[in-house]
Design a protein around this motif. Sequence first.
Motif, PDB file in Angstrom:
ATOM      1  N   GLY A  19       0.799  -1.229   0.000  1.00 60.05           N
ATOM      2  CA  GLY A  19       0.000   0.000   0.000  1.00 60.05           C
ATOM      3  C   GLY A  19       0.827   1.273   0.000  1.00 60.05           C
ATOM      4  O   GLY A  19       0.510   2.223  -0.706  1.00 60.05           O
ATOM      5  N   ARG A  20       1.877   1.326   0.822  1.00 57.78           N
ATOM      6  CA  ARG A  20       2.654   2.568   0.948  1.00 57.78           C
ATOM      7  C   ARG A  20       4.141   2.272   0.771  1.00 57.78           C
ATOM      8  O   ARG A  20       4.555   1.111   0.800  1.00 57.78           O
ATOM      9  CB  ARG A  20       2.425   3.202   2.338  1.00 57.78           C
ATOM     10  CG  ARG A  20       0.984   3.579   2.617  1.00 57.78           C
ATOM     11  CD  ARG A  20       0.458   4.649   1.665  1.00 57.78           C
ATOM     12  NE  ARG A  20       1.209   5.882   1.750  1.00 57.78           N
ATOM     13  CZ  ARG A  20       1.006   6.850   2.642  1.00 57.78           C
ATOM     14  NH1 ARG A  20       0.042   6.711   3.518  1.00 57.78           N
ATOM     15  NH2 ARG A  20       1.748   7.947   2.637  1.00 57.78           N
ATOM     16  N   LYS A  21       4.917   3.330   0.602  1.00 58.58           N
ATOM     17  CA  LYS A  21       6.378   3.146   0.559  1.00 58.58           C
ATOM     18  C   LYS A  21       6.832   2.770   1.971  1.00 58.58           C
ATOM     19  O   LYS A  21       6.533   3.473   2.933  1.00 58.58           O
ATOM     20  CB  LYS A  21       7.045   4.446   0.117  1.00 58.58           C
ATOM     21  CG  LYS A  21       8.535   4.340  -0.057  1.00 58.58           C
ATOM     22  CD  LYS A  21       9.069   5.621  -0.702  1.00 58.58           C
ATOM     23  CE  LYS A  21      10.579   5.680  -0.648  1.00 58.58           C
ATOM     24  NZ  LYS A  21      11.229   4.516  -1.234  1.00 58.58           N
ATOM     25  N   LEU A  22       7.535   1.656   2.097  1.00 55.47           N
ATOM     26  CA  LEU A  22       7.938   1.155   3.413  1.00 55.47           C
ATOM     27  C   LEU A  22       9.421   1.446   3.646  1.00 55.47           C
ATOM     28  O   LEU A  22      10.152   1.773   2.706  1.00 55.47           O
ATOM     29  CB  LEU A  22       7.666  -0.352   3.487  1.00 55.47           C
ATOM     30  CG  LEU A  22       6.194  -0.753   3.327  1.00 55.47           C
ATOM     31  CD1 LEU A  22       6.040  -2.268   3.343  1.00 55.47           C
ATOM     32  CD2 LEU A  22       5.318  -0.128   4.413  1.00 55.47           C
ATOM     33  N   PRO A  23       9.900   1.322   4.903  1.00 56.45           N
ATOM     34  CA  PRO A  23      11.327   1.538   5.158  1.00 56.45           C
ATOM     35  C   PRO A  23      12.175   0.650   4.242  1.00 56.45           C
ATOM     36  O   PRO A  23      11.770  -0.476   3.904  1.00 56.45           O
ATOM     37  CB  PRO A  23      11.491   1.129   6.623  1.00 56.45           C
ATOM     38  CG  PRO A  23      10.133   1.298   7.229  1.00 56.45           C
ATOM     39  CD  PRO A  23       9.148   0.983   6.133  1.00 56.45           C
ATOM     40  N   SER A  24      13.369   1.135   3.865  1.00 55.57           N
ATOM     41  CA  SER A  24      14.133   0.422   2.835  1.00 55.57           C
ATOM     42  C   SER A  24      14.499  -1.003   3.255  1.00 55.57           C
ATOM     43  O   SER A  24      14.478  -1.917   2.421  1.00 55.57           O
ATOM     44  CB  SER A  24      15.360   1.223   2.412  1.00 55.57           C
ATOM     45  OG  SER A  24      16.045   1.638   3.560  1.00 55.57           O
ATOM     46  N   ALA A  25      14.820  -1.220   4.536  1.00 57.02           N
ATOM     47  CA  ALA A  25      15.179  -2.586   4.962  1.00 57.02           C
ATOM     48  C   ALA A  25      13.993  -3.537   4.767  1.00 57.02           C
ATOM     49  O   ALA A  25      14.172  -4.714   4.437  1.00 57.02           O
ATOM     50  CB  ALA A  25      15.605  -2.580   6.423  1.00 57.02           C
ATOM     51  N   VAL A  26      12.792  -3.018   4.942  1.00 58.98           N
ATOM     52  CA  VAL A  26      11.589  -3.847   4.777  1.00 58.98           C
ATOM     53  C   VAL A  26      11.374  -4.136   3.288  1.00 58.98           C
ATOM     54  O   VAL A  26      11.101  -5.278   2.882  1.00 58.98           O
ATOM     55  CB  VAL A  26      10.365  -3.145   5.392  1.00 58.98           C
ATOM     56  CG1 VAL A  26       9.102  -3.963   5.169  1.00 58.98           C
ATOM     57  CG2 VAL A  26      10.583  -2.879   6.883  1.00 58.98           C
TER      58      VAL A  26
END
Length: 318
Positions: free
Chosen positions: A10-17
């Motif tokens: 749905g959304r931009k997530l933290p890069s590690a995720v």
Amino acid sequence: MARKPVVVVGRKLPSAVEERLLRNYDARLNPDDRIYDSDTLLALCNGADAVLPSPTEQLSSAVIAKLPDSIRIIASYSVGVDHIDLQAARDRGIVVTNTPDVLSDATAEIAILLLLGAARRAAEGDRIVREGRWAAWSPNFMVGIQMTGKRLGIVGMGRVGRIVAKRARGFDMEIHYHNRRPIEGESARYHATVEELLPHADFLSLNCPLTPETRHLLDERRIALLPDGAVVANTARGPVVDDDALIGALKSGKVAAAGLDVFENEPAIDRRYRELENVFLLPHIGSATRETRDAMGFRALDNLDAFFAGKPPRDRVA
Ligand code: DGY
């Protein structure tokens, strides 16, 4: 090689995720971090196996009814699941998971910040200093309400509520709570109804989920039961508070101050809050720490990994 499950994110997530997502899944990411309307979300779900929404993506019964049959799991990047019609998902045999535990510390920090910030007039003081309106120290200037030693009422003694209680004990507060059931081993004083709790709440922290039963829980009738000059903090969900009632009480002084991180119809909040000096307003940042946002993503991925490995996901809510 087996095909990787297709996940709509749905959304931009933290890069590690996102890195972990891309390793194990065919992820339809949202690099521009647009907020998808229902039609866009449904179009993206074509041929997908899973959705990983955030609280900004509404999975109402109408949307769930239109999801393609290929969608088998909704793994939400949130602990709250009021944006998902759980019954509609159950009816279609779609599994739903959330991300409990990992955001409790961060959210409890914001609850304490709101209680203290509202009681000690933090936002008002900040505005005075910034705007050059600070004339001089004076015995009667910016006098607030002391939190130490007061009674704290907690509505919803779940994971977050219990950490709020623990932190508040550091301020020597006397803790009272209402929960559907008393918590075994909890030393705070239990009240079987919200009505019984409120007269003991010099400070009130709302930490319950939003359900049909808790919608507008803090209404005019219940606010009248609070001690005069109480301080209220909401880190739960906006609609737990009846805005007309709280704004009226903030104007009359029945509620001396409020700290709010969540709002009905956020981010389009009731404009009257902006005019009040005695509210401390934050933009729904309860879980917004680097550690927590990563942990929420990893927890959602743990749920997806378990599901696609044929195991029961740990955080199944439907
Ligand atoms: C949640 O996870 O429900 C939170 O409100 C997001 O911060």
